[in-house]
Motif scaffolding. Structure first.
Motif, PDB file in Angstrom:
ATOM      1  N   GLU A 110      36.551  43.504  44.348  1.00 33.94           N
ATOM      2  CA  GLU A 110      36.738  42.101  44.734  1.00 33.94           C
ATOM      3  C   GLU A 110      36.115  41.124  43.746  1.00 33.94           C
ATOM      4  N   GLN A 111      34.911  41.392  43.255  1.00 33.73           N
ATOM      5  CA  GLN A 111      34.273  40.444  42.349  1.00 33.73           C
ATOM      6  C   GLN A 111      35.074  40.289  41.055  1.00 33.73           C
TER       7      GLN A 111
ATOM      8  N   SER B  78      38.215  38.391  41.772  1.00 31.19           N
ATOM      9  CA  SER B  78      37.886  36.988  41.984  1.00 31.19           C
ATOM     10  C   SER B  78      37.690  36.259  40.654  1.00 31.19           C
ATOM     11  N   ASP B  79      36.986  36.913  39.725  1.00 31.52           N
ATOM     12  CA  ASP B  79      36.775  36.311  38.398  1.00 31.52           C
ATOM     13  C   ASP B  79      38.099  36.156  37.653  1.00 31.52           C
TER      14      ASP B  79
ATOM     15  N   ALA C 171      39.971  33.272  39.075  1.00 33.92           N
ATOM     16  CA  ALA C 171      39.418  31.993  38.631  1.00 33.92           C
ATOM     17  C   ALA C 171      39.905  31.634  37.228  1.00 33.92           C
TER      18      ALA C 171
ATOM     19  N   GLU D 258      46.137  39.912  45.818  1.00 38.04           N
ATOM     20  CA  GLU D 258      44.693  39.711  45.800  1.00 38.04           C
ATOM     21  C   GLU D 258      44.306  38.537  44.900  1.00 38.04           C
TER      22      GLU D 258
ATOM     23  N   LEU E   2      42.308  35.252  46.325  1.00 39.73           N
ATOM     24  CA  LEU E   2      40.989  34.897  45.818  1.00 39.73           C
ATOM     25  C   LEU E   2      41.017  33.727  44.831  1.00 39.73           C
TER      26      LEU E   2
END
Length: 372
Positions: free
Chosen positions: A60-61, A64-65, A68, A363, A367
């Motif tokens: 997930e991290q 997420s990055d 972004a 995903e 995110l």
């Protein structure tokens, strides 16, 4: 629990795990397999990544990055998969060093949608090698007709290759020829041949699945007797072809120049038919200087009750040929079987890759940072 695996290793069979996930790396489970189960390598494919990333553990991290940064789904997927391969390669680096670069390797496959495009496959192989940036990486290239030229070109660049999706003896001979041609090209460029490695992944269980289906349709007593014998016979004859090549003058000249043998690798060794022994494609394919890449269930079964009775391949060639001849006499076309399997293999990996792209895209959207 590990006596059978140690005996297998002592017979010259490198034990590789056919699975990888971020959780397996970060939890230390991969390191435990190296320490306790004689595992010395890892293979991946689009289906394996699809299962791992869809499960979501540990991703997930990074996703997420990537969201972004608003990267494309293709770029995101490559960043995710190469990160796992890079970290796994670091875990296996001590094995790589201890075996003088023969084992301790992690394989990552080119985009399966490129399987019939030589130029794009070579470009992808070069990009993957650069992205992972670890010496103990294999780039997996499928043994399609277009893949053969890509194998030669990639080896010629000094990039180590795991050739995948080999089903037929004829194609296997062509793969070994492509490897030698690549080494000759690398030598002409002044590259150090001792730093180039390769394995040839000869698929096993799927051969029985396809041929047994056809034998069942015939339904005679002779057909029933031949069930579940083709895959092992086919693999044993592949090893005979390997022995012929390494005894050839062409290979001997390359070996004197420092080249490493392209080891036969038994892939697809998880038994599909529950009526068969679950270690069949391990115990019946023991031979020196081979690799057996196993799903975890097969690895555990071998550790628990595998009976390793020494070399089961050399000296079996006449009987193996008799099995394939008997199947042909029943009207089952070997050439048709292996073509169907190759087409299905490429298609399955494409489907897994497309599923993976869709789930990764979902995903990334979930995110993605909200607009102010």
């Amino acid at each position: 629990m590990t006596d059978a695996l140690k005996r297998l290793s002592d017979e010259g069979v490198a034990i590789w795990l056919d699975d990888l996930s971020r959780k397996r790396i970060t939890s230390g489970a991969l390191g435990e397999l190296l320490d306790e189960q004689h595992v010395v390598g890892v293979t991946t494919n689009p289906t394996i990544f699809q299962k791992a990333i869809s499960a979501g553990d540990g991703y997930e991290q990074q996703v997420s990055d990537l969201a972004a940064r608003r990267v494309s789904v293709d770029e995101a997927l490559r960043m995710i998969t190469t990160a796992d391969v890079r970290d796994a390669a670091d875990v296996l680096r001590p094995v790589f060093d201890a075996t003088d670069s023969k084992d301790g390797r992690v394989s990552i496959e080119v985009d399966p949608r490129l399987a019939h495009n030589t130029k794009a496959t070579v470009a992808e192989a070069r990009q993957l090698a650069w992205l992972v940036d670890r010496p103990n990486t294999f780039i997996k290239i499928p043994a399609t007709k277009a893949g053969l030229s890509a194998i030669t070109e990639t080896i010629g660049l000094g990039i180590s290759v795991n050739v995948t999706l080999i089903f037929s003896l004829e194609r296997y001979r062509a793969v070994m020829d492509a490897y030698m041609a690549g080494l000759e090209k690398a030598k002409s460029l002044g590259l150090d041949l001792s730093q180039i490695h390769s394995v040839a992944s000869f698929f096993v269980s799927r051969v029985d699945t396809e041929i047994d289906k056809r034998l069942s349709a015939i339904g005679t007593e002779q057909a029933k007797k031949l069930k579940s014998k083709a895959a092992v016979a086919n693999a044993r004859l592949a090893y005979q072809e390997y022995e012929k090549v390494v005894a050839s003058d062409r290979w001997q000249a390359l070996e004197r120049a420092g080249a490493n043998q392209q080891r036969p690798l038994w892939a697809s060794t998880g038994v599909k038919d529950p009526s068969l022994p679950d270690t069949l494609y391990v115990t019946e394919l023991v031979a020196p200087n081979t690799v057996n890449t196993m799903p975890e269930a097969t690895l555990e079964a071998t550790a628990d009750h595998g009976e390793i009775a020494g070399d089961r391949v050399r000296g079996s060639y006449e009987d193996a040929q008799a099995v394939l001849d008997a199947i042909a006499e029943l009207g089952i076309s070997y050439d048709d079987v292996v073509q169907v399997l190759e087409d299905e293999g490429v298609s399955k990996f494409e489907d897994s890759w497309n599923d993976l792209l869709k789930s990764t895209e979902a995903e990334l959207q979930r995110l993605a940072p909200k607009e102010a």
